[in-house]
Structure formats: C-alpha cells, structure tokens
Design a protein around this motif. Structure first.
Motif: not given
Length: 179
Positions: A131-136, A140-146, A162-169, A172-176
């Motif tokens: 798993x790969x998680x991008x912490x937005x 910070x990563x919103x434009x890249x994700x778009x 299909x390749x990674x998930x995104x968390x914003x706070x 959300x990270x703790x829940x994952x």
C-alpha cells in the motif's frame, strides 16, 4: 493493518509553514503508538527529522537509511534505533522498499516525488504489491493528484486509486492503520 514497518517519504527541509513540521512529528508519534517501525531517509533535518523525533519520543523504533554522499554534511540523525549507510540514492530506495510494508508520502520536495513515483510505478507494474498513501496535508498534493487523475482520464494510466490511497488528516491515517 498488521504490525510492521512504514516507510515515510518526506522532505529534508522544514518548509515555510510550521504546520508541516508539527504534522511530521505527529505522524511519527502516531506510527510509534500503533507499534509500527518507521523507515525513513536518516536525516535529522526537515520533516524527515521531525518524523523520526516524533516516533522516538513516543517510544517507537526508527530505521534511517542514509546514502554515504550525505555523511560529510553531518546530517545523520544520531539517536535512531538503527542507521544504515548505503552507496547511493538508488540503493537507499531499494532498501527502503525492502524494509517496508506500507509507504506514506508526506509533503516534501523533488526527492519525495521521485520516491512516490517509484513506489507507485512498482505497484502498477506488479513488481511490488504494498500500500501507498499520499498524505494531502493542507492541500499540498491536491494539484498533483488532479494532474494524475487527468492522466488517467486521458488514457495514459489506469485510475490512480488502483495504485495508491489519499488521506488528508491524522484521524484518517489512524483509521487506515487500525483497519
């Protein structure tokens, strides 16, 4: 997630907004409280150092992997559970991937983007299934994700979900992490 090691890719700089350093410390502490070993780039500086400090202060284990070329700069974190020095940046990424069960991408610079794209590409090619998680954080990563979604929409890549998930706070990270 089962207990293991989380590789945190982030910056060797502090950034201009102090929220990034505070977030990095909090992420390190959260990972340690979850019983996860932190694997990272080995620096005492920037958000990298803050992640390590947060994990160590919370009683966690931290593995730093530092290329020899940085040794003369004396940036190595000296309080880690374990430090490994490697030949170059490529060997560093290879070792970080081998030592980790999950990749967490915090805000950072060009090196962080390089690391993000390498682990996502390895997953997309089936060379790795971790798993790969991008912490937005703070957008910070919103434009890249778009932009990555645009690549998918235009048929140059499969949907990024299909390749990674995104968390914003942190919640959300703790829940994952506990799922």
């Amino acid at each position: 997630m089962t207990k293991g090691s989380v590789c945190v890719f982030c910056g060797s700089a502090n950034g201009t907004d102090p929220r990034f350093l505070a977030l990095a410390r909090d992420v390190g502490a959260l990972l340690a409280r979850q019983g996860l070993r932190v694997v990272y780039g080995g620096s005492r500086d920037g958000t990298m150092g803050a992640v390590a400090d947060g994990a160590l202060l919370a009683g966690g284990q931290v593995l730093g992997i530092l290329p020899n070329l940085f040794l003369p700069w004396e940036i190595a974190h000296t309080s880690l559970s374990e430090m490994r020095c490697v030949k170059d940046m490529a060997e560093r990424k290879t070792m970080m991937m081998a030592e980790s069960d999950l990749f967490l991408i915090l805000p950072g610079g060009l090196g962080t983007l390089d690391e993000l794209f390498e682990v996502v590409t390895f997953n997309a090619l089936g060379l790795m299934q971790k798993p790969v998680l991008v912490f937005d954080a703070f957008g910070f990563y919103t434009e890249l994700l778009n932009w990555l979604e645009k690549m998918s929409t235009l048929g140059f890549a499969k949907p990024m979900t299909e390749h990674f998930g995104v968390v914003k706070d942190l919640p959300a990270l703790e829940s994952f992490l506990v799922s």
